[in-house]
Design a protein around this motif. Structure first.
Motif, PDB file in Angstrom:
ATOM      1  N   LEU A 151      10.939   8.828   5.008  1.00 50.34           N
ATOM      2  CA  LEU A 151      10.263   8.486   6.266  1.00 50.34           C
ATOM      3  C   LEU A 151      11.268   8.226   7.395  1.00 50.34           C
TER       4      LEU A 151
ATOM      5  N   LYS B 199      -3.141  13.547   3.906  1.00 57.69           N
ATOM      6  CA  LYS B 199      -2.705  14.946   3.943  1.00 57.69           C
ATOM      7  C   LYS B 199      -2.273  15.313   2.530  1.00 57.69           C
ATOM      8  N   ASN B 200      -2.853  16.351   1.972  1.00 64.22           N
ATOM      9  CA  ASN B 200      -2.557  16.751   0.588  1.00 64.22           C
ATOM     10  C   ASN B 200      -2.629  15.559  -0.367  1.00 64.22           C
TER      11      ASN B 200
ATOM     12  N   LYS C  40       0.805  -1.230   0.000  1.00 64.89           N
ATOM     13  CA  LYS C  40       0.000   0.000   0.000  1.00 64.89           C
ATOM     14  C   LYS C  40       0.834   1.274   0.000  1.00 64.89           C
TER      15      LYS C  40
ATOM     16  N   VAL D  91      10.833  13.645   9.739  1.00 65.93           N
ATOM     17  CA  VAL D  91       9.646  12.793   9.842  1.00 65.93           C
ATOM     18  C   VAL D  91       9.637  12.076  11.192  1.00 65.93           C
TER      19      VAL D  91
ATOM     20  N   LEU E  22       1.980  11.222  12.977  1.00 65.16           N
ATOM     21  CA  LEU E  22       2.197  10.237  11.907  1.00 65.16           C
ATOM     22  C   LEU E  22       0.945   9.385  11.711  1.00 65.16           C
TER      23      LEU E  22
ATOM     24  N   TYR F 240      -5.894   6.129   5.095  1.00 67.37           N
ATOM     25  CA  TYR F 240      -6.091   4.672   5.053  1.00 67.37           C
ATOM     26  C   TYR F 240      -6.969   4.135   6.169  1.00 67.37           C
TER      27      TYR F 240
ATOM     28  N   VAL G 218       7.423  13.285  -1.523  1.00 67.49           N
ATOM     29  CA  VAL G 218       7.413  12.736  -0.166  1.00 67.49           C
ATOM     30  C   VAL G 218       8.780  12.922   0.489  1.00 67.49           C
ATOM     31  N   ARG G 219       8.756  13.057   1.795  1.00 67.78           N
ATOM     32  CA  ARG G 219      10.015  13.131   2.531  1.00 67.78           C
ATOM     33  C   ARG G 219      10.454  11.710   2.888  1.00 67.78           C
TER      34      ARG G 219
ATOM     35  N   THR H 294       5.276  13.303  -6.042  1.00 67.07           N
ATOM     36  CA  THR H 294       4.469  13.882  -4.976  1.00 67.07           C
ATOM     37  C   THR H 294       5.334  14.551  -3.912  1.00 67.07           C
TER      38      THR H 294
ATOM     39  N   ILE I 197       7.016   2.146  10.461  1.00 64.63           N
ATOM     40  CA  ILE I 197       7.806   3.270   9.932  1.00 64.63           C
ATOM     41  C   ILE I 197       8.894   3.670  10.927  1.00 64.63           C
TER      42      ILE I 197
ATOM     43  N   ILE J  89      -1.731  11.399   9.749  1.00 57.41           N
ATOM     44  CA  ILE J  89      -1.453  11.500   8.305  1.00 57.41           C
ATOM     45  C   ILE J  89      -1.763  10.159   7.646  1.00 57.41           C
ATOM     46  N   THR J  90      -1.353   9.059   8.291  1.00 60.59           N
ATOM     47  CA  THR J  90      -1.617   7.731   7.725  1.00 60.59           C
ATOM     48  C   THR J  90      -3.123   7.457   7.665  1.00 60.59           C
TER      49      THR J  90
ATOM     50  N   SER K 269       4.734   2.220  -3.121  1.00 62.85           N
ATOM     51  CA  SER K 269       4.710   2.833  -4.446  1.00 62.85           C
ATOM     52  C   SER K 269       5.157   4.291  -4.352  1.00 62.85           C
ATOM     53  N   CYS K 270       4.772   4.966  -3.303  1.00 62.81           N
ATOM     54  CA  CYS K 270       5.206   6.360  -3.114  1.00 62.81           C
ATOM     55  C   CYS K 270       6.413   6.455  -2.175  1.00 62.81           C
ATOM     56  N   HIS K 271       6.372   5.721  -1.062  1.00 63.14           N
ATOM     57  CA  HIS K 271       7.397   5.908  -0.026  1.00 63.14           C
ATOM     58  C   HIS K 271       8.610   4.999  -0.210  1.00 63.14           C
TER      59      HIS K 271
END
Ligand code: HEC
Length: 120
Positions: free
Chosen positions: A72, A93-94, A48, A77, A85, A99, A69-70, A67, A115, A88-89, A51-53
């Motif tokens: 993690l 956020k933005n 989940k 972070v 955290l 989830y 992302v910083r 996007t 994380i 946001i999860t 793909s981004c993190h």
């Protein structure tokens, strides 16, 4: 009685198939039933979030770069509280999707704990 070489071959293949599936059942069954939580959550993260993190949390993926992302694992972070955290999860956020609805609060909490354990 066994009448042909072919019949012997069939029996051998059958016996092998049965013992292989028994081994597969014995080795995979209990560990899945025990539900090793750490592995589950790692798999969930990979499915989940990675793909981004990215699998390592670095955000080093095409979608992560797009996007913005910083990492993690970074101090910025990690310096935030579990509550931040978690929010946001869970809520998003933005460009980060929330989830809580799809995974539930408990899984979101476990993901935050996961994380926390990502190491550079
Ligand atoms: C579609 C891409 C995408 C996916 C998938 C995604 N995130 Fe994010 N995530 C983001 C973006 C973008 C941000 C930065 C949000 C902001 O601050 O504007 C972010 C921020 C975060 C943060 C806060 C980090 C910070 O910079 O303070 C956490 C924690 C987080 N995500 C966890 C997760 C978890 C856990 C999952 C999987 C359940 C996940 N993300 C899936 C895009 C994504």
């Amino acid at each position: 009685m066994i009448r042909s070489v072919n019949q012997v071959k069939k029996l051998v293949v059958l016996a092998l198939a049965i013992s292989l599936s028994a081994v597969a059942f014995l080795t995979s069954g209990p560990s899945q039933a025990a539900g090793a939580p750490v592995q589950d959550i790692a798999a969930l993260y990979r499915a989940k979030c990675a793909s981004c993190h990215a699998a390592d949390g670095s955000g080093n993926t095409p979608a992560g770069k797009k996007t913005g992302v910083r990492d993690l694992r970074s101090a910025e972070v990690q310096g935030q509280s579990d509550a931040v955290l978690y929010n946001i999860t869970a809520k998003g956020k933005n460009k980060m999707p929330g989830y809580e609805k799809s995974l539930g609060a408990d899984k979101c909490k476990e993901l935050v704990a996961y994380i926390r354990k990502l190491k550079p």
